[in-house]
Design a protein around this motif. Structure first.
Motif, PDB file in Angstrom:
ATOM      1  N   UNK A 137      36.356  51.845 -36.985  1.00  0.00           N
ATOM      2  CA  UNK A 137      37.220  50.696 -37.202  1.00  0.00           C
ATOM      3  C   UNK A 137      37.429  49.588 -36.205  1.00  0.00           C
ATOM      4  N   UNK A 138      37.235  50.162 -34.725  1.00  0.00           N
ATOM      5  CA  UNK A 138      37.267  49.039 -33.577  1.00  0.00           C
ATOM      6  C   UNK A 138      36.093  48.307 -33.503  1.00  0.00           C
ATOM      7  N   UNK A 139      34.862  48.979 -33.936  1.00  0.00           N
ATOM      8  CA  UNK A 139      33.556  48.058 -34.010  1.00  0.00           C
ATOM      9  C   UNK A 139      33.695  47.093 -35.031  1.00  0.00           C
ATOM     10  N   UNK A 140      34.322  47.327 -36.223  1.00  0.00           N
ATOM     11  CA  UNK A 140      34.574  46.548 -37.181  1.00  0.00           C
ATOM     12  C   UNK A 140      35.442  45.227 -37.052  1.00  0.00           C
ATOM     13  N   UNK A 141      36.507  45.619 -36.052  1.00  0.00           N
ATOM     14  CA  UNK A 141      37.652  44.705 -35.857  1.00  0.00           C
ATOM     15  C   UNK A 141      37.460  43.952 -34.487  1.00  0.00           C
ATOM     16  N   UNK A 142      37.343  44.755 -33.406  1.00  0.00           N
ATOM     17  CA  UNK A 142      37.478  44.106 -32.268  1.00  0.00           C
ATOM     18  C   UNK A 142      36.399  42.844 -31.837  1.00  0.00           C
ATOM     19  N   UNK A 143      35.041  43.424 -31.924  1.00  0.00           N
ATOM     20  CA  UNK A 143      34.111  42.121 -31.587  1.00  0.00           C
ATOM     21  C   UNK A 143      34.398  41.142 -32.399  1.00  0.00           C
ATOM     22  N   UNK A 144      34.591  41.285 -33.754  1.00  0.00           N
ATOM     23  CA  UNK A 144      34.984  40.028 -34.763  1.00  0.00           C
ATOM     24  C   UNK A 144      35.953  39.255 -34.479  1.00  0.00           C
ATOM     25  N   UNK A 145      37.194  40.082 -33.873  1.00  0.00           N
ATOM     26  CA  UNK A 145      38.329  39.291 -33.481  1.00  0.00           C
ATOM     27  C   UNK A 145      37.745  38.579 -32.106  1.00  0.00           C
ATOM     28  N   UNK A 146      37.203  39.059 -31.462  1.00  0.00           N
ATOM     29  CA  UNK A 146      37.086  38.322 -30.044  1.00  0.00           C
ATOM     30  C   UNK A 146      36.041  36.939 -30.723  1.00  0.00           C
ATOM     31  N   UNK A 147      35.064  36.983 -31.467  1.00  0.00           N
ATOM     32  CA  UNK A 147      34.206  36.118 -31.917  1.00  0.00           C
ATOM     33  C   UNK A 147      35.000  35.084 -32.765  1.00  0.00           C
ATOM     34  N   UNK A 148      35.829  35.729 -33.668  1.00  0.00           N
ATOM     35  CA  UNK A 148      36.675  34.671 -34.369  1.00  0.00           C
ATOM     36  C   UNK A 148      37.677  33.875 -33.517  1.00  0.00           C
ATOM     37  N   UNK A 149      38.348  34.433 -32.576  1.00  0.00           N
ATOM     38  CA  UNK A 149      39.000  33.819 -31.773  1.00  0.00           C
ATOM     39  C   UNK A 149      38.446  32.575 -31.222  1.00  0.00           C
TER      40      UNK A 149
END
Length: 509
Positions: free
Chosen positions: A425-437
């Motif tokens: 779940x972290x690998x689905x959300x965290x890197x994506x969240x940083x990139x999205x920001x």
């Protein structure tokens, strides 16, 4: 608006052709890699001990656990651990400000490392007053260092288009996980089986090693990391000092008044900090959203960003309980053995870094494989999947909790399974969240928005601290089940409204 002092152009970063490299990257990356590895060694080693030390010697301590801790209840332990984690991420904002306006990144990292060392040494001294002071020093130093060391990695390269840049951050990220993997095995073992305070002292020694090699290796860093990008003017400096003194005076007056009418307990500290950990992120988002200088598109993207921010706060509220709610459960109710070999409870904290290093390349390659076939999930789908997986992990948690409720010890592999689901779940959300920001940030706030995204961790952990302080039993099956359901429903909700969120995001996918 006050103008900043004029600065001479910083020397161009990046290695010269004749310089030695670190796996093809600028030699300074080795310095920052080792600094971050040792800082994370000390940080995660202390985190692995903290929840166990807080309840050691008390009624809620696991049977067979050595004494000498603070003898707190599980509820108090959960509140303290959650608010400590929240403050680390909240303090990245002033940490970045000090790097940009006062000391520069290099000096800020040096001072932060000294604060972390001092904090761990205070934790190594028996006694409650020194413990809380030490915890404050570690939180302050960790927040400030985290905000600046990544900036220094960026300074090593020739701008955002340098083809080595992404690879450099990947190498740097491996240092984080190496430190996080080994520290519970070393610091956790010594702290649990020999002496809590010796374990904290080892954390201080780890940060000391990191600081020494950082100072020895500064000659390999870019000169840009030694520059204050936008130093305070005399008027701004005076304003900051006055406002800081007024805030400190207000806090002193408040607690003097409280002490005049009642006894100041832990809750008088925990509750205000928890409230601040929720209110400050909300105020920051409102301030940016209401900025009339933003374009209509930027306003729309900020509205979309708030959806992801709330989802991330829910995710981290559950995820971070792997370090305290699940650790407490493991100490009391899990069979911490593998094929007859017993291991310390703190070793569970090494599972996530091992899984990150094993799974990150697999998941990243999977996204690329799907992308080549035109089937890569959108950012919204990835984000909602991460949130649903956080909820699923706590549904899995109900299985060993039910086993323990019937008087049996739960198998260690159940806890490993929970960490596995959370890591995916972290690998689905965290890197994506940083990139999205980085993609959704208004131009005016481009350098601040990464810190704003980290405030989702602060909000999530502060909420859990507030609930625990208010009497909610975080380690009960009812609460764990509700948390799991909330995360799954929130993840599905984002997916259901993906069309509306996508319209807010504009062309970003």
């Amino acid at each position: 608006m006050a103008t900043s002092q004029t600065m001479a152009p910083a020397p161009r970063p990046g290695p010269r052709p004749t310089e030695k490299t670190f796996f093809g990257h600028p030699r300074g990356l080795a310095t920052l890699f080792m600094t971050e590895m040792w800082e994370r060694f000390s940080f995660y080693g202390m985190r692995a001990l903290l929840p166990l030390y807080l309840i050691s010697g008390g009624a809620d301590a696991a049977k067979g656990m050595q004494g000498g801790g603070l003898g707190m209840s599980v509820a108090t332990e959960a509140s303290i651990f959650a608010i400590y984690s929240a403050m680390v991420y909240l303090l990245t904002l002033p940490g970045g400000w000090f790097g940009d306006r006062v000391w520069g990144p290099r000096k800020t990292v040096t001072i932060s490392a000294l604060a972390i060392m001092a904090g761990h040494l205070l934790l190594a001294v028996p006694g409650t007053p020194t413990f809380f002071l030490g915890l404050a020093f570690v939180a302050l130093g960790s927040g400030m260092l985290k905000a600046n060391i990544s900036t220094m990695v960026g300074h090593l390269y020739d701008g955002p288009d340098d083809p080595r840049r992404d690879g450099g951050f990947t190498v740097f990220y491996m240092g984080i996980n190496l430190g996080g993997m080994f520290s519970p095995l070393i610091i956790g073992t010594v702290g649990e089986t020999v002496s809590w305070h010796l374990g904290f002292a080892l954390a201080a020694a780890g940060m000391g090693l990191g600081l020494i090699q950082f100072l020895l290796g500064t000659r390999h860093l870019s000169e840009a990391s030694n520059v204050v990008p936008k130093p305070l003017t005399a008027a701004e400096r005076k304003s900051v000092i006055v406002k800081s003194l007024l805030a400190a005076a207000a806090a002193v007056v408040f607690y003097v008044c409280v002490a005049s009418f009642t006894t100041i307990t832990d809750n008088w500290i925990l509750v205000p900090l928890s409230v601040l950990g929720i209110v400050i992120p909300v105020l920051v988002l409102i301030r940016i959203k209401r900025d009339k200088s933003l374009t209509q598109l930027e306003q729309s993207k900020m509205s979309g960003f708030i959806w992801f921010f709330v989802a991330a706060a829910i995710f981290w509220a559950i995820y971070d309980q792997g370090s305290y709610t699940m650790a407490t459960f493991a100490g009391e109710s899990a069979q911490n053995s593998f094929f007859g070999w017993d291991f310390p409870v703190s070793w569970y904290q090494s599972v996530n870094p091992v899984l990150i290093m094993a799974l990150a390349p697999v998941i990243a390659s999977g996204w690329l494989w799907l992308n080549r076939r035109g089937k890569e999930p959108s950012t919204i789908v990835k984000f909602s999947s991460g949130l649903v997986l956080a909820g699923v992990s706590f549904f899995v948690f109900l299985i060993p909790m039910t086993t323990a409720a019937h008087g049996a010890k739960a198998a260690a592999l159940w806890l490993v399974a929970i960490y596995f689901v959370q890591t995916v779940g972290e690998l689905c959300l965290s890197p994506v969240g940083l990139s999205l920001t980085t993609k959704m940030s208004p131009a005016k706030y481009a350098s601040q928005m990464m810190g704003v995204f980290f405030l989702a961790v602060t909000a999530g952990d502060s909420l859990m601290s507030l609930l625990s302080t208010g009497g909610m039993n975080l380690d009960s099956r009812g609460v764990v089940g509700v948390e799991a359901a909330v995360a799954v429903i929130a993840g599905i909700g984002i997916w259901v409204y993906r069309g509306r969120v996508q319209r807010l995001m504009g062309s970003i996918n």
